[in-house]
Design a protein around this motif. Structure first.
Motif, mmCIF file in Angstrom:
data_model
loop_
_atom_site.group_PDB
_atom_site.id
_atom_site.type_symbol
_atom_site.label_atom_id
_atom_site.label_comp_id
_atom_site.label_asym_id
_atom_site.label_seq_id
_atom_site.Cartn_x
_atom_site.Cartn_y
_atom_site.Cartn_z
ATOM 1 N N LEU A 239 0.918 -1.155 0.100
ATOM 2 C CA LEU A 239 0.094 0.033 0.209
ATOM 3 C C LEU A 239 0.885 1.269 0.013
ATOM 4 C CD1 LEU A 239 -2.750 1.472 0.056
ATOM 5 C CD2 LEU A 239 -2.742 1.177 2.613
ATOM 6 N N VAL A 240 1.996 1.309 0.789
ATOM 7 C CA VAL A 240 2.830 2.400 0.671
ATOM 8 C C VAL A 240 3.605 2.613 -0.481
ATOM 9 C CG1 VAL A 240 4.927 3.359 1.965
ATOM 10 C CG2 VAL A 240 3.354 2.018 3.347
ATOM 11 N N GLU A 241 3.988 1.606 -1.204
ATOM 12 C CA GLU A 241 4.359 1.596 -2.439
ATOM 13 C C GLU A 241 3.522 2.381 -3.745
ATOM 14 O OE1 GLU A 241 5.703 -1.652 -5.899
ATOM 15 O OE2 GLU A 241 6.298 -2.173 -3.758
ATOM 16 N N GLU A 242 2.452 1.717 -3.509
ATOM 17 C CA GLU A 242 1.345 2.222 -4.610
ATOM 18 C C GLU A 242 0.990 3.722 -4.115
ATOM 19 O OE1 GLU A 242 0.292 0.728 -7.252
ATOM 20 O OE2 GLU A 242 1.446 -0.959 -6.730
ATOM 21 N N VAL A 243 0.702 4.062 -3.101
ATOM 22 C CA VAL A 243 0.582 5.582 -2.632
ATOM 23 C C VAL A 243 1.912 6.424 -2.970
ATOM 24 C CG1 VAL A 243 0.460 7.222 -0.767
ATOM 25 C CG2 VAL A 243 -0.840 5.024 -0.862
ATOM 26 N N ASN A 244 2.944 5.716 -2.889
ATOM 27 C CA ASN A 244 4.173 6.586 -3.492
ATOM 28 C C ASN A 244 4.368 6.716 -4.725
ATOM 29 O OD1 ASN A 244 5.233 7.242 -0.881
ATOM 30 N ND2 ASN A 244 6.598 5.264 -0.886
ATOM 31 N N LYS A 245 3.870 5.658 -5.460
ATOM 32 C CA LYS A 245 3.888 5.703 -7.002
ATOM 33 C C LYS A 245 2.680 6.836 -7.565
ATOM 34 C CE LYS A 245 3.450 2.845 -10.966
ATOM 35 N NZ LYS A 245 2.547 3.849 -11.725
ATOM 36 N N ALA A 246 1.491 6.817 -6.643
ATOM 37 C CA ALA A 246 0.735 7.919 -7.090
ATOM 38 C C ALA A 246 1.211 9.373 -6.670
ATOM 39 C CB ALA A 246 -0.628 7.608 -6.365
ATOM 40 N N LEU A 247 1.831 9.392 -5.770
ATOM 41 C CA LEU A 247 2.310 10.858 -5.498
ATOM 42 C C LEU A 247 3.358 11.219 -6.522
ATOM 43 C CD1 LEU A 247 3.271 10.983 -1.604
ATOM 44 C CD2 LEU A 247 1.776 12.627 -3.124
ATOM 45 N N GLU A 248 4.334 10.318 -6.789
ATOM 46 C CA GLU A 248 5.411 10.622 -7.914
ATOM 47 C C GLU A 248 4.836 10.940 -9.165
ATOM 48 O OE1 GLU A 248 7.653 7.163 -7.726
ATOM 49 O OE2 GLU A 248 8.565 7.583 -5.951
ATOM 50 N N ASP A 249 3.809 10.361 -9.468
ATOM 51 C CA ASP A 249 3.094 10.358 -11.204
ATOM 52 C C ASP A 249 2.486 11.885 -10.890
ATOM 53 O OD1 ASP A 249 3.819 8.030 -11.821
ATOM 54 O OD2 ASP A 249 1.802 7.095 -11.628
ATOM 55 N N MET A 250 1.629 12.093 -9.681
ATOM 56 C CA MET A 250 0.958 13.635 -9.709
ATOM 57 C C MET A 250 2.189 14.668 -9.789
ATOM 58 S SD MET A 250 -1.507 12.501 -6.369
ATOM 59 C CE MET A 250 -2.012 14.214 -6.079
ATOM 60 N N MET A 251 3.200 14.577 -8.961
ATOM 61 C CA MET A 251 4.247 15.471 -9.120
ATOM 62 C C MET A 251 5.130 15.701 -10.560
ATOM 63 S SD MET A 251 6.317 14.892 -5.447
ATOM 64 C CE MET A 251 5.326 15.404 -4.078
ATOM 65 N N GLU A 252 4.837 14.435 -11.377
ATOM 66 C CA GLU A 252 5.674 14.509 -12.693
ATOM 67 C C GLU A 252 4.447 15.229 -13.835
ATOM 68 O OE1 GLU A 252 6.711 10.577 -13.880
ATOM 69 O OE2 GLU A 252 8.354 10.624 -12.323
ATOM 70 N N ASP A 253 3.231 14.775 -13.444
ATOM 71 C CA ASP A 253 2.346 15.297 -14.731
ATOM 72 C C ASP A 253 1.651 16.736 -14.064
ATOM 73 O OD1 ASP A 253 0.228 14.818 -12.648
ATOM 74 O OD2 ASP A 253 -0.187 13.103 -13.538
ATOM 75 N N GLY A 254 2.194 17.352 -13.069
ATOM 76 C CA GLY A 254 1.691 18.656 -12.702
ATOM 77 C C GLY A 254 0.293 18.724 -11.916
ATOM 78 N N THR A 255 -0.106 17.462 -11.623
ATOM 79 C CA THR A 255 -1.220 17.620 -10.727
ATOM 80 C C THR A 255 -1.197 18.168 -9.439
ATOM 81 O OG1 THR A 255 -2.400 15.732 -12.005
ATOM 82 C CG2 THR A 255 -3.364 16.135 -9.916
ATOM 83 N N TYR A 256 0.124 17.804 -8.966
ATOM 84 C CA TYR A 256 0.464 18.210 -7.314
ATOM 85 C C TYR A 256 0.525 19.644 -7.484
ATOM 86 C CZ TYR A 256 3.155 18.777 -3.180
ATOM 87 O OH TYR A 256 3.524 19.503 -1.980
ATOM 88 N N LYS A 257 1.085 20.128 -8.366
ATOM 89 C CA LYS A 257 1.754 21.727 -8.396
ATOM 90 C C LYS A 257 0.247 22.508 -8.555
ATOM 91 C CE LYS A 257 4.207 25.394 -10.599
ATOM 92 N NZ LYS A 257 3.205 26.196 -10.708
ATOM 93 N N GLU A 258 -0.623 21.858 -9.448
ATOM 94 C CA GLU A 258 -2.047 22.669 -9.629
ATOM 95 C C GLU A 258 -2.832 22.492 -8.307
ATOM 96 O OE1 GLU A 258 -6.250 21.657 -11.768
ATOM 97 O OE2 GLU A 258 -4.334 20.674 -12.721
#
Length: 271
Positions: A239-258
């Motif tokens: 679960l931790v691994e999948e949450v981390n992957k989702a976070l990384e993807d969000m930071m890469e595609d700009g969703t986190y910054k938005e």
């Protein structure tokens, strides 16, 4: 001849016993595997991620004017759950009760600006850091005596009892007055019932933005920034691994910054 027949019978009997033992072992292993369903698999099967949060800690987790639960942590968590293919189900509780809620499996994880600290990492697992901010000392506007963390020695500081900001206040010699959250800390400070509070800079700036007439100010800021992460019970690596992957993807595609720009006007991801 009789001895030969007896030997054959004994060999057949022994083979049957061994076969039965093997089947029993296979059955036990099969039953064991069925009981070893990971938390991640359970989350996927149930279609929901159970999340512990305060709901009283703006701008991270709070209720807007319509009564809807919102905030930076809430939006980040909902996006993570979406990317896991499930729905985030928030369960609100006071800060001091969240850790026990996680321990007792009421939640799958906590999303509430939990600081990543060595003592907590011994008991819990954390996601990668998803936000960074520094600690600040807050005093009433007319206070001219406190200009540094060292100045709070001997003063009364309003703090949530299990927060890392309580630890900072205590290490600098403050006497601790326990509170339920930031709003109560500010309230006691404005009423003159405490001298200071140590809290998160981003939270204070957000509070002052929404309450421009509040009779408080930031008196000092720590040089080092703290990082926060989502917190999990030990042993749920997938679960931790999948949450981390989702976070990384969000930071890469700009969703986190938005999401970050919406709440803070800048990117508050860890540097």
């Amino acid at each position: 001849m009789k001895k030969w027949k007896l030997s054959i019978i004994m060999l057949i009997a022994l083979s049957m016993v061994l076969a039965a033992c093997g089947q029993s072992k296979d059955k036990e292993e099969s039953n064991g595997d069925s009981k070893k369903t990971s938390l991640y698999e359970k989350v996927k099967e149930d279609g929901e991620l159970l999340v512990g949060t305060e709901g009283t800690y703006p701008p991270f987790t709070f209720h807007d004017e319509s009564g809807k639960l919102t905030g930076f942590d809430v939006e980040i968590t909902r996006e993570i759950a979406k990317r896991l293919g499930v729905e985030a189900k928030f369960q609100e509780t006071q800060w001091d009760a969240m850790f026990e809620g996680l321990n007792s499996k009421r939640f799958d994880m906590i999303a509430n600006q939990v600081g990543i600290r060595e003592d907590r990492e011994k008991k819990y697992d954390f996601s990668k850091p998803y936000i960074e901010s520094s600690a600040v000392v807050v005093v009433s506007k007319d206070n001219k005596d406190v200009t540094s963390f060292e100045d709070i020695k001997g003063l009364t500081s309003a703090q949530s009892l299990t927060s890392n900001y309580r630890d900072i206040a205590e290490k600098n010699g403050a006497k601790i007055q326990g509170v339920e959250g930031l709003s109560q800390s500010i309230q006691l400070l404005e009423q003159g019932r405490v001298d200071v509070t140590v809290n998160d800079k981003i939270s204070i700036l957000d509070y002052l933005k929404k309450q421009p007439n509040a009779n408080v100010k930031i008196a000092a800021e720590a040089e080092d920034a703290g990082q926060s992460g989502f917190m999990f019970r030990k042993g749920n690596d997938k679960l931790v691994e999948e949450v981390n992957k989702a976070l990384e993807d969000m930071m890469e595609d700009g969703t986190y910054k938005e999401i970050s720009d919406k709440w803070f006007g800048e990117d508050v991801s860890p540097k």
